[in-house]
Design a protein around this motif. Structure first.
Motif, PDB file in Angstrom:
ATOM      1  N   UNK A   1     103.811  34.066  58.464  1.00  8.77           N
ATOM      2  CA  UNK A   1     103.965  32.626  58.628  1.00  8.77           C
ATOM      3  C   UNK A   1     103.558  31.949  57.323  1.00  8.77           C
ATOM      4  N   UNK A   2     104.468  31.180  56.731  1.00  9.56           N
ATOM      5  CA  UNK A   2     104.205  30.549  55.443  1.00  9.56           C
ATOM      6  C   UNK A   2     104.708  29.107  55.472  1.00  9.56           C
ATOM      7  N   UNK A   3     104.371  28.345  54.424  1.00  7.12           N
ATOM      8  CA  UNK A   3     104.853  26.967  54.313  1.00  7.12           C
ATOM      9  C   UNK A   3     106.376  26.956  54.273  1.00  7.12           C
ATOM     10  N   UNK A   4     107.019  25.915  54.824  1.00  2.06           N
ATOM     11  CA  UNK A   4     108.490  25.893  54.889  1.00  2.06           C
ATOM     12  C   UNK A   4     109.170  26.168  53.554  1.00  2.06           C
ATOM     13  N   UNK A   5     108.645  25.596  52.478  1.00  2.00           N
ATOM     14  CA  UNK A   5     109.265  25.784  51.183  1.00  2.00           C
ATOM     15  C   UNK A   5     109.077  27.164  50.588  1.00  2.00           C
ATOM     16  N   UNK A   6     108.244  27.999  51.216  1.00  3.31           N
ATOM     17  CA  UNK A   6     107.955  29.332  50.691  1.00  3.31           C
ATOM     18  C   UNK A   6     108.687  30.443  51.435  1.00  3.31           C
ATOM     19  N   UNK A   7     109.373  30.108  52.525  1.00  2.00           N
ATOM     20  CA  UNK A   7     109.944  31.149  53.381  1.00  2.00           C
ATOM     21  C   UNK A   7     110.918  32.038  52.625  1.00  2.00           C
ATOM     22  N   UNK A   8     111.882  31.448  51.927  1.00  2.00           N
ATOM     23  CA  UNK A   8     112.901  32.256  51.270  1.00  2.00           C
ATOM     24  C   UNK A   8     112.335  33.031  50.086  1.00  2.00           C
ATOM     25  N   UNK A   9     111.347  32.463  49.395  1.00  2.00           N
ATOM     26  CA  UNK A   9     110.712  33.184  48.292  1.00  2.00           C
ATOM     27  C   UNK A   9     109.967  34.404  48.805  1.00  2.00           C
TER      28      UNK A   9
END
Length: 274
Positions: free
Chosen positions: A145-153
């Protein structure tokens, strides 16, 4: 009557996706479909599979032949309650029992698990999907589970499968009025399993604010929002949410016809309860 140390397909079907389900170990090479919740060992020595004394396992091969019987015997020597599926996978499919399609399963990591990543602070879909994966697709799946802006990275860096992300390029996502849970049920070939179809309607109603779809959607939404406020740790919330979806699935499978009111659980007049 099954042979000694064997279990029938119908009996195993009652255990699939349950809290106390045995380890379902599939010995077949590169299968396209499997019994829901199956595990696939990466080596042939059952002692190295890591199942300890007191655990339970059902060994699956193509037709219930010697491969499964030998592995089960070795596990029993390690005090694992190991059985073979009578008739193997062929008997399971002949009984028209649900199977999971493995074509969309992401590659496994070195630890033998599939890895998945989604946005932090889950509510409905991001708890329901991990439940579906762990109970029907990969019991040992890892979730990040990560911040929304980090998901694809993170998905790229860690070779984790992204899901329920606001990005049109992500396969596991909302499609029209269907939520990600709906997409997973269909993509994994589980759309003919009626309890999951019933559960999918509840999840869809709660996740997309369509509380008119089924009465239970409002209850699931309330419970999900409550859990998100009880737990600040996403993994602790996931573990608590697993019990919620276990209960809903069993209701969808077994208990829809049962009523509960002031009179339904009262003993009949003139009779003393046992």
């Amino acid at each position: 009557m099954p042979a000694p140390n064997a279990i029938t397909p119908d009996k195993l079907a009652r255990l699939v996706a349950s809290v106390g389900a045995p380890h379902i170990i599939d010995l077949r090479d590169t299968p396209e479909k499997a019994i829901p919740g199956s595990l696939f060992p990466d080596h042939s020595d059952p002692i190295r599979w890591g199942y300890g004394a007191g655990s339970a396992a059902v060994i699956i091969d193509a037709d219930g032949s010697n491969a499964a019987a030998s592995a089960a015997a070795i596990l029993r020597s390690e005090r694992v309650a190991a059985e073979v599926l009578e008739g193997g996978f062929a008997a399971w499919t002949a009984s028209a029992l649900p199977t999971v399609s493995l074509g969309h399963l992401p590659p496994r990591h070195e630890d033998g698990r599939t890895w998945w990543v989604t946005r932090a602070r889950p509510k409905v879909d991001r708890i329901a999907c991990p439940w579906l994966i762990r109970r029907f697709v990969d019991p040992e799946a890892r979730f990040l589970f990560v911040a929304p802006g980090e998901v694809l990275t993170v998905a790229t860096q860690q070779r984790a499968e992204p899901f329920d992300v606001a990005d049109e390029g992500v396969f596991w996502n909302h499609r029209g009025e269907r939520c990600t849970f709906d997409v997973m049920v269909e993509a994994f070939g589980l759309e003919t399993h009626k309890p999951l179809v019933r559960l999918a309607a509840i999840v869809r109603g709660a996740d997309t604010d369509r509380l008119d779809l089924v009465p239970e959607a409002a209850g699931l939404l309330a419970i999900s929002l409550g859990l998100s406020r009880i737990y600040s740790d996403d993994h602790a919330q996931l573990e608590a949410g697993m019990a919620v979806y276990d209960a809903l699935y069993r209701w969808c499978r077994d208990a829809q016809g049962e009523k509960h009111n002031w009179s339904s659980h009262q003993p009949a007049r003139g009779k003393v309860p046992a």
